[in-house]
Design an enzyme around this catalytic site. Structure first.
Site, PDB file in Angstrom:
ATOM      1  N   ASP A 197       0.851  -1.195   0.000  1.00 27.45           N
ATOM      2  CA  ASP A 197       0.000   0.000   0.000  1.00 27.45           C
ATOM      3  C   ASP A 197       0.880   1.237   0.000  1.00 27.45           C
ATOM      4  O   ASP A 197       2.092   1.169   0.243  1.00 27.45           O
ATOM      5  CB  ASP A 197      -0.920  -0.001   1.228  1.00 27.45           C
ATOM      6  CG  ASP A 197      -2.111   0.953   1.092  1.00 27.45           C
ATOM      7  OD1 ASP A 197      -2.244   1.595   0.028  1.00 27.45           O
ATOM      8  OD2 ASP A 197      -2.905   1.047   2.051  1.00 27.45           O
ATOM      9  N   LYS A 198       0.239   2.360  -0.270  1.00 31.37           N
ATOM     10  CA  LYS A 198       0.889   3.673  -0.260  1.00 31.37           C
ATOM     11  C   LYS A 198      -0.013   4.638   0.478  1.00 31.37           C
ATOM     12  O   LYS A 198      -1.242   4.552   0.377  1.00 31.37           O
ATOM     13  CB  LYS A 198       1.127   4.123  -1.705  1.00 31.37           C
ATOM     14  CG  LYS A 198       1.463   5.608  -1.891  1.00 31.37           C
ATOM     15  CD  LYS A 198       0.241   6.388  -2.342  1.00 31.37           C
ATOM     16  CE  LYS A 198       0.534   7.872  -2.448  1.00 31.37           C
ATOM     17  NZ  LYS A 198      -0.738   8.660  -2.589  1.00 31.37           N
ATOM     18  N   HIS A 199       0.591   5.542   1.238  1.00 28.99           N
ATOM     19  CA  HIS A 199      -0.189   6.555   1.955  1.00 28.99           C
ATOM     20  C   HIS A 199       0.500   7.900   1.795  1.00 28.99           C
ATOM     21  O   HIS A 199       1.723   7.996   1.866  1.00 28.99           O
ATOM     22  CB  HIS A 199      -0.294   6.205   3.446  1.00 28.99           C
ATOM     23  CG  HIS A 199      -1.083   7.210   4.238  1.00 28.99           C
ATOM     24  ND1 HIS A 199      -2.458   7.175   4.297  1.00 28.99           N
ATOM     25  CD2 HIS A 199      -0.694   8.272   4.987  1.00 28.99           C
ATOM     26  CE1 HIS A 199      -2.877   8.185   5.052  1.00 28.99           C
ATOM     27  NE2 HIS A 199      -1.839   8.859   5.477  1.00 28.99           N
ATOM     28  N   SER A 200      -0.301   8.945   1.584  1.00 26.66           N
ATOM     29  CA  SER A 200       0.223  10.305   1.460  1.00 26.66           C
ATOM     30  C   SER A 200      -0.293  11.151   2.613  1.00 26.66           C
ATOM     31  O   SER A 200      -1.430  10.969   3.067  1.00 26.66           O
ATOM     32  CB  SER A 200      -0.222  10.922   0.133  1.00 26.66           C
ATOM     33  OG  SER A 200       0.035  12.314   0.107  1.00 26.66           O
ATOM     34  N   THR A 254      -8.822  11.262  -1.762  1.00 30.23           N
ATOM     35  CA  THR A 254      -8.899  10.255  -2.830  1.00 30.23           C
ATOM     36  C   THR A 254     -10.320   9.720  -2.979  1.00 30.23           C
ATOM     37  O   THR A 254     -10.809   9.527  -4.105  1.00 30.23           O
ATOM     38  CB  THR A 254      -7.922   9.105  -2.526  1.00 30.23           C
ATOM     39  OG1 THR A 254      -6.590   9.621  -2.538  1.00 30.23           O
ATOM     40  CG2 THR A 254      -8.034   7.994  -3.550  1.00 30.23           C
ATOM     41  N   ARG A 269      -8.085  14.967  19.213  1.00 30.85           N
ATOM     42  CA  ARG A 269      -6.918  15.765  18.832  1.00 30.85           C
ATOM     43  C   ARG A 269      -7.341  17.029  18.107  1.00 30.85           C
ATOM     44  O   ARG A 269      -6.737  18.090  18.255  1.00 30.85           O
ATOM     45  CB  ARG A 269      -5.989  14.939  17.935  1.00 30.85           C
ATOM     46  CG  ARG A 269      -5.181  13.884  18.672  1.00 30.85           C
ATOM     47  CD  ARG A 269      -4.534  12.903  17.700  1.00 30.85           C
ATOM     48  NE  ARG A 269      -3.712  13.578  16.721  1.00 30.85           N
ATOM     49  CZ  ARG A 269      -3.458  13.107  15.491  1.00 30.85           C
ATOM     50  NH1 ARG A 269      -4.008  11.966  15.102  1.00 30.85           N
ATOM     51  NH2 ARG A 269      -2.680  13.764  14.673  1.00 30.85           N
ATOM     52  N   SER A 320      -1.506   7.137  14.467  1.00 28.17           N
ATOM     53  CA  SER A 320      -2.759   7.222  13.726  1.00 28.17           C
ATOM     54  C   SER A 320      -2.593   6.667  12.309  1.00 28.17           C
ATOM     55  O   SER A 320      -3.403   5.854  11.843  1.00 28.17           O
ATOM     56  CB  SER A 320      -3.231   8.674  13.671  1.00 28.17           C
ATOM     57  OG  SER A 320      -4.406   8.799  12.899  1.00 28.17           O
ATOM     58  N   LYS A 363      -3.781   2.226  10.982  1.00 27.37           N
ATOM     59  CA  LYS A 363      -4.712   1.893   9.898  1.00 27.37           C
ATOM     60  C   LYS A 363      -4.049   1.022   8.837  1.00 27.37           C
ATOM     61  O   LYS A 363      -4.734   0.337   8.080  1.00 27.37           O
ATOM     62  CB  LYS A 363      -5.263   3.182   9.274  1.00 27.37           C
ATOM     63  CG  LYS A 363      -6.142   3.980  10.235  1.00 27.37           C
ATOM     64  CD  LYS A 363      -6.832   5.139   9.550  1.00 27.37           C
ATOM     65  CE  LYS A 363      -5.967   6.354   9.381  1.00 27.37           C
ATOM     66  NZ  LYS A 363      -5.803   7.139  10.621  1.00 27.37           N
ATOM     67  N   LYS A 364      -2.724   1.046   8.778  1.00 24.23           N
ATOM     68  CA  LYS A 364      -2.015   0.194   7.824  1.00 24.23           C
ATOM     69  C   LYS A 364      -1.698  -1.174   8.421  1.00 24.23           C
ATOM     70  O   LYS A 364      -1.676  -2.183   7.711  1.00 24.23           O
ATOM     71  CB  LYS A 364      -0.729   0.894   7.370  1.00 24.23           C
ATOM     72  CG  LYS A 364      -0.983   2.212   6.645  1.00 24.23           C
ATOM     73  CD  LYS A 364      -1.907   2.023   5.460  1.00 24.23           C
ATOM     74  CE  LYS A 364      -2.293   3.314   4.784  1.00 24.23           C
ATOM     75  NZ  LYS A 364      -3.288   3.106   3.704  1.00 24.23           N
TER      76      LYS A 364
END
Length: 478
Positions: free
Chosen positions: A107-110, A147, A195, A210, A214-215
């Site tokens: 996976d990829k996260h930005s 996204t 937060r 955080s 999730k990953k």
């Protein structure tokens, strides 16, 4: 790599490890808050107790806020941040996949930017390379686009998918892009909301936990992080973005997850289109083997890192070449079409979008009612188009939301008609704004014109947004 006891996020807890005692009863929440407030390092059991209390409702809102502020002020070391990430991940359902997939799941996260449509292209490209990509994405809030919102601008696209439906998508397509269900990482949703109202959003340990929690529930083999820095990023400073990147890589290693983090510039919009349907169109252009070079460069380089990190390529360059090939031969676009059709888009519409010309695609997606072009105020070379003021004006025009659930105008957006490094003549159009209002206000027009930065120097090649790469220890030594 940070060592146990070293601070995550450049903030040292500065105090002793909580002394071991005769064991037994978990500490009460006020005691845990006091310990962290006073700079004492919390044990994994302490952190689990706090997270459990937040989820089961036994922790009051004031107590959750107090603990978050104590963490914000005193920091967390590597072991504490690993423990917090694990506790958040374990607060809900875990995604489980067939054993045969375990070395394929990536996976990829930005961290978010303006015009960032990389995920729309990279997920199907990786699927075409033989990966399984269970991408759990987010919505836009503030000036950055989400996204999920971009995909929902395609009529029929459904982001809500059960774990069973996700597995079916991965079997048939190789990728899916979905929203986070309430069953996954519920503790993060509780802490994230707290937060937001307690001025603790910028705590690096809390950000790290955080993101990675999730990953972790995706049970990935490898993850690449795109950590933005610059005027339109969460962290304007590259040094601060590097701290987060290092924390993500080190905490990932502590959890047994291979994470690499790329630092990429976000002063200028990525690509030449900003806004939901316009970005979908540009993503499809990239999957045609065309489109803006900065978008293609980032997709190819992030994908190459991920294939190499996961052992599916001998070198980053080999991985990048494989990803580039999926853009040029149409296989990434084919996966995108299958993903659309499997996630609720009418198959005829999915086919027309993916096989049509740019002009035909524009007729199939929501469009704004008006267009307005801005002209260059003088001669000069384009040094920069500032992303933040551009995004703020588009947000005012309805392209973004200020609170969860607010309606978005999918057709609102902007097309950059110039590239960084290009010579521009006075009076030439440099920006086309798509809007539903009759016209831009004078204030909006002025803000947009001030986003264009011109100089007297000779034309030049625009630099890549890809700045540096932070690798896990075992890869950094290779």
């Amino acid at each position: 790599m940070a060592t146990p006891g070293a601070p995550v996020g450049g903030v040292s807890s500065g105090g002793p490890q909580c002394p071991p005692g005769p064991a037994l009863e978990p500490k009460q929440l006020p005691e845990l808050i006091r310990l962290k407030r006073d700079g004492v390092r919390l044990s994994e059991r302490d952190i689990q107790s706090f997270v459990r209390a937040a989820v089961d409702g036994s922790a009051q809102g004031a107590q959750i806020g107090a603990m978050l502020m104590a963490i914000r002020l005193q920091g967390m070391d590597l072991e504490e941040t690993v423990a917090l990430t694990r506790a958040l991940a374990n607060s809900g359902q875990q995604l489980e996949w067939p054993e045969a997939w375990h070395q394929q799941l990536v996976d990829k996260h930005s961290t978010g930017g303006v015009g960032d449509k990389v995920s729309l292209v990279l997920a199907p490209a990786l699927a075409a390379c033989g990966c399984k990509v269970p991408m759990i994405s987010g919505r836009g809030l503030g000036h950055t686009g989400g996204t999920l919102d971009k995909l929902e601008s395609i009529p029929g696209f459904t982001v809500i998918q059960s774990p069973e439906q996700m597995q079916g998508l991965l079997e048939r397509v190789g990728c899916c892009i979905v929203g986070q269900s309430k069953e996954l990482v519920p503790a993060d949703g509780i802490l994230y909301a707290a937060r937001d109202v307690t001025a603790t959003v910028d705590s690096l340990p809390l950000i790290t936990a955080s993101i990675l929690s999730k990953k972790v529930v995706e049970n990935l083999s490898a993850l690449v992080m795109d950590v933005k820095f610059g005027g339109a990023a969460v962290f304007p400073s590259q040094a601060k973005a590097r701290e987060l990147a290092r924390a993500l890589v080190d905490v990932g290693a502590g959890l047994g997850l291979r994470v690499a983090a790329a630092l990429t510039a976000m002063d200028h919009p990525l690509g030449r289109s900003v806004g939901h349907t316009l970005e979908v169109e540009e993503a499809l252009l990239c999957m045609d083997g065309a489109g803006p070079p900065d978008l293609r460069d980032l997709v190819v380089r992030l994908g190459g890192v991920l294939l190499w990190l996961n052992g599916q390529a001998e070198a980053q360059a080999e991985g990048a070449a494989r990803v580039a090939a999926t853009l040029d031969d149409g296989s990434a676009r084919d996966r995108f079409e299958r993903m659309l059709a499997t996630q609720g888009v009418d198959p005829g519409l999915a086919r027309a979008l993916c096989s049509g010309t740019p002009a035909q695609r524009r007729q199939l997606l929501p469009r704004a009612q008006q267009q307005e072009e801005l002209l260059a105020p003088k001669d000069g070379t384009v040094e920069l188009v500032r992303a933040l003021p551009l995004a703020r004006v588009l947000h005012e025009l309805g392209a973004g939301r200020s609170r969860a659930g607010e309606r978005i105008r999918f057709g609102v957006g902007a097309e950059l008609l110039v590239s960084v490094g290009q010579r521009l003549q006075r009076g030439s159009p440099w920006l086309r704004v798509h809007l539903d209002a009759p016209a831009l206000s004078d204030l909006q027009r002025r803000a947009l014109q001030e986003a264009l930065v011109l100089s007297d120097r000779e034309p030049f090649a625009a630099p890549s947004p890809f700045s540096e790469l932070i690798l896990p220890p075992n890869k950094a030594q290779q």
